[in-house]
Write a protein that holds these residues in place. Structure first.
Motif, PDB file in Angstrom:
ATOM      1  N   ASN A   1      27.348  -0.261  34.249  1.00  0.00           N
ATOM      2  CA  ASN A   1      28.386   0.877  34.114  1.00  0.00           C
ATOM      3  C   ASN A   1      29.206   0.659  32.633  1.00  0.00           C
ATOM      4  N   SER A   2      29.893   1.645  32.457  1.00  0.00           N
ATOM      5  CA  SER A   2      30.619   1.628  31.009  1.00  0.00           C
ATOM      6  C   SER A   2      29.737   1.093  29.921  1.00  0.00           C
ATOM      7  N   LEU A   3      28.792   1.702  29.766  1.00  0.00           N
ATOM      8  CA  LEU A   3      27.592   1.565  28.840  1.00  0.00           C
ATOM      9  C   LEU A   3      28.186   1.791  27.468  1.00  0.00           C
ATOM     10  N   LYS A   4      27.970   0.951  26.667  1.00  0.00           N
ATOM     11  CA  LYS A   4      28.186   0.887  25.201  1.00  0.00           C
ATOM     12  C   LYS A   4      27.219   1.029  24.197  1.00  0.00           C
ATOM     13  N   PRO A   5      27.287   1.646  23.152  1.00  0.00           N
ATOM     14  CA  PRO A   5      26.031   1.766  22.131  1.00  0.00           C
ATOM     15  C   PRO A   5      25.516   0.182  21.935  1.00  0.00           C
TER      16      PRO A   5
END
Length: 120
Positions: A83-87
């Protein structure tokens, strides 16, 4: 012969979610630890999360609170809910399992890898 087959990777926008699955198959007597690793371009493969056969977990610091590892011992499958994935989570994700095959010895097996790309 033991195989680990991963699924669930793909392209997602920052803040989104993905769920990876990794199913073990073959002549398996028992599985100890299972885990997820990742390797970004130009970087070394790193442990993301691991889970014991009893359900104890540990996580790499940057994913704590965002990723959850779980397993289904009957299905011989490990999951990674992201979840809340970042580059900076962009990488090829590999599953790993410590497996005892019938008539064999404890051996680490790797999946083929699945690409996760997070766009900003």
């Amino acid at each position: 012969q033991v195989q680990l087959v991963e699924s669930g990777g793909g392209l997602v926008q920052a803040g989104g979610s993905l769920r990876l699955s990794c199913a073990a198959s073959g002549s398996i007597f028992s599985i100890r630890n299972m885990g997820w690793y990742r390797q970004a371009p130009g970087k070394q493969r790193e442990l993301v999360a691991a889970i014991t056969s009893g359900g104890s977990t540990n996580y790499e610091d940057s994913v704590k609170g965002r990723f959850t590892i779980s397993r289904d011992n009957v299905k011989k499958t490990v999951y990674l809910q992201m979840n809340s994935l970042k580059p900076e989570d962009t990488a090829v994700y590999y599953c790993n399992a410590d497996v005892l095959a019938y008539g064999g010895v404890w051996t680490f097996y790797w999946g083929q890898g699945t690409q996760v790309t997070v766009s900003s």
